[in-house]
Design a protein around this motif. Structure first.
Motif, short mmCIF file in Angstrom:
data_model
loop_
_atom_site.label_atom_id
_atom_site.label_comp_id
_atom_site.label_asym_id
_atom_site.label_seq_id
_atom_site.Cartn_x
_atom_site.Cartn_y
_atom_site.Cartn_z
N LYS A 16 0.86 -1.19 0.00
CA LYS A 16 0.00 0.00 0.00
C LYS A 16 0.89 1.24 0.00
CE LYS A 16 -3.94 -1.95 2.49
NZ LYS A 16 -4.63 -2.03 3.78
N PRO A 17 0.38 2.39 -0.44
CA PRO A 17 1.23 3.60 -0.47
C PRO A 17 1.81 3.93 0.90
CG PRO A 17 -0.84 3.99 -1.61
CD PRO A 17 -0.97 2.66 -0.95
N ARG A 19 2.93 6.26 3.88
CA ARG A 19 2.55 7.55 4.50
C ARG A 19 3.67 7.98 5.45
NH1 ARG A 19 -1.07 8.52 0.86
NH2 ARG A 19 -2.79 7.06 0.80
N PRO B 177 6.30 -0.53 -1.68
CA PRO B 177 5.32 0.47 -2.11
C PRO B 177 5.96 1.57 -2.96
CG PRO B 177 5.98 0.92 0.15
CD PRO B 177 6.76 -0.29 -0.29
N SER B 179 6.38 4.32 -5.51
CA SER B 179 5.36 5.15 -6.16
C SER B 179 5.58 5.20 -7.67
CB SER B 179 5.36 6.55 -5.57
OG SER B 179 6.64 7.08 -5.59
N GLY B 180 4.52 5.59 -8.36
CA GLY B 180 4.51 5.55 -9.83
C GLY B 180 5.63 6.35 -10.47
N TRP B 181 5.90 7.58 -9.94
CA TRP B 181 6.91 8.43 -10.59
C TRP B 181 8.31 7.84 -10.46
CZ3 TRP B 181 10.95 10.65 -7.96
CH2 TRP B 181 10.84 10.74 -6.57
N ARG B 183 8.95 4.60 -10.45
CA ARG B 183 8.99 3.53 -11.47
C ARG B 183 9.22 4.12 -12.87
NH1 ARG B 183 6.97 -1.31 -9.15
NH2 ARG B 183 5.70 -0.90 -7.33
N LYS B 240 11.45 5.48 2.82
CA LYS B 240 10.43 6.24 2.08
C LYS B 240 10.02 5.50 0.79
CE LYS B 240 8.07 10.02 1.02
NZ LYS B 240 7.14 9.25 0.22
N ILE B 241 11.02 4.99 0.05
CA ILE B 241 10.72 4.38 -1.26
C ILE B 241 10.29 2.92 -1.11
CG2 ILE B 241 11.72 3.74 -3.51
CD1 ILE B 241 13.50 6.24 -3.26
#
Lengths: 108, 265
Positions: A16-17, A19, B177, B179-181, B183, B240-241
């Motif tokens: 999941k994203p 946070r 997780p 994020s799209g950017w 990738r 974070k990534i």
């Protein structure tokens, strides 16, 4: 999923994203990583297993735990799961027959 | 930084890391319940030979109490009320927790937590003599440096890491997780190649810089700050990534030992 058709495979326990508070507490993210480690352990056991070992996979703790995870995610519906590495399918479970709606799940 | 001060920081930081880990496990209580993935019924066969006491502690009923004890003990150490006996109890909790998940819950972060905690516990148990404090900090510093050196060397030997392809594949794994950017950016060959080499270079650089300080003497304060800040930045980005928050706190708890050895005259 429509009755009478073969449902497609679903990815189990994806990420999941992230946070900002996950920097301190990231229970779901860490669960997903532990799940992946478990799946990798089962994949390793599948690679190492000898055909003379009749207790495998039923006697494998990793297999039992993966089965628990699939059962929990299926929420009481019947399911079938597979373990895939690239294009190679390492394991395809027999379909369960516990309820009416089939649900198919797969690892990456 | 003095040796006793560095060890005290290691102790407090590892207690903080363990406190957060205990809270995470409490939030994940459903996975160890009678219907969860790691239910005791399925694990029993694995731990049966360890005896009834361990069995009771790791079972569905005992496990929540063990986590509460772990959180309270870690908070006590963090607040400065730690004793050698409490540190030993905390070590037992951490080891049992790692065992319950068939090895480790999160791989390297659990190992680094155990390395720092065991070293601090051994030094406190011995009475915190000058010599034992130095040995403890040496052990933590060595393990920390080795972790970077091994990770960097393994990647350097793999052609897929040198070409950036492995990094791309790694970030595509479903448990992270990303994020799209990120990738999209990494899909460009030049970016993945550059980041792959940056990763290899930074992992090897920290170990080489630590080795240089042992051979040639201490780094100036600004150099130490830059080395530690770049290492922490690396772990922050990992958290974070990739969502690897446990690694950030586990490695942070070992950093006072590295700071001590980098600046020791």
């Amino acid at each position: 999923m429509t009755s009478g058709t073969t449902p497609s495979w679903e990815q189990l326990y994806g990420a999941k994203p992230f946070r900002w508070w996950n920097l301190f507490l990231n229970p779901y993210g860490n669960f997903v990583m532990a799940w992946q480690s478990l799946v990798e352990r089962l994949a390793q056991e599948l690679e190492d297993f000898e055909e003379s070992d009749e207790s495998f996979p039923a006697g494998s703790v990793a297999y039992a735990l993966v089965l628990n995870g699939v059962e929990e995610a299926s929420q009481g519906r019947s399911f079938q799961f597979r373990l895939r590495c690239g294009d190679e399918v390492l394991l395809l479970s027999p379909p369960s027959v516990e309820s009416m709606t089939p649900r198919r799940m797969g690892s990456p | 930084m003095s040796a006793p001060w560095a060890l005290l920081l290691c102790e407090r930081l590892v207690a903080g890391a363990i406190f957060l880990q205990a809270l995470e496990m409490m939030l994940l209580r459903s996975v160890t319940s009678d219907f969860g993935v790691w239910r005791w019924k399925s694990l029993q066969a694995e731990f049966g030979r360890l005896g009834p006491v361990v069995g009771r502690l790791l079972s569905g009923r005992g496990w929540p109490f063990l986590l509460v004890f772990q959180a309270v003990a870690a908070a006590s150490v963090l607040a400065g009320w730690g004793s050698p006996a409490l540190l030993v109890s905390l070590s037992v909790c951490v080891l049992l927790g790692s065992m319950r998940f068939l090895g480790t819950f999160n791989g390297g972060s659990d190992c680094m937590t155990a390395v720092v905690l065991m070293a601090v516990t051994a030094v406190r148990w011995e009475g915190s003599s000058d010599r034992s404090v130095l040995v403890g900090l040496g052990y933590i510093g060595f393990q920390l440096t080795l972790s970077y050196a091994v990770a960097g060397w393994v990647k350097l030997c793999e052609s897929s890491w040198r070409s950036g392809a492995a990094l791309l594949k790694f970030l595509e794994l479903p448990q992270y997780p990303v994020s799209g950017w990120v990738r999209v950016a990494l899909a460009r060959r030049g970016v993945s190649l550059l980041l792959g080499w940056l990763l290899i270079g930074s992992e090897l650089a920290i170990s080489i810089l630590a080795l240089v300080s042992v051979i040639r003497g201490p780094w100036p304060p600004l150099g130490v700050v830059l080395i530690l800040a770049s290492g922490l930045g690396f772990h922050f980005l990992n958290a974070k990534i990739l969502g690897l928050n446990r690694f950030l706190w586990a490695w942070l708890s070992a950093y006072p030992a590295l700071a001590f050895w980098l600046s020791r005259s």
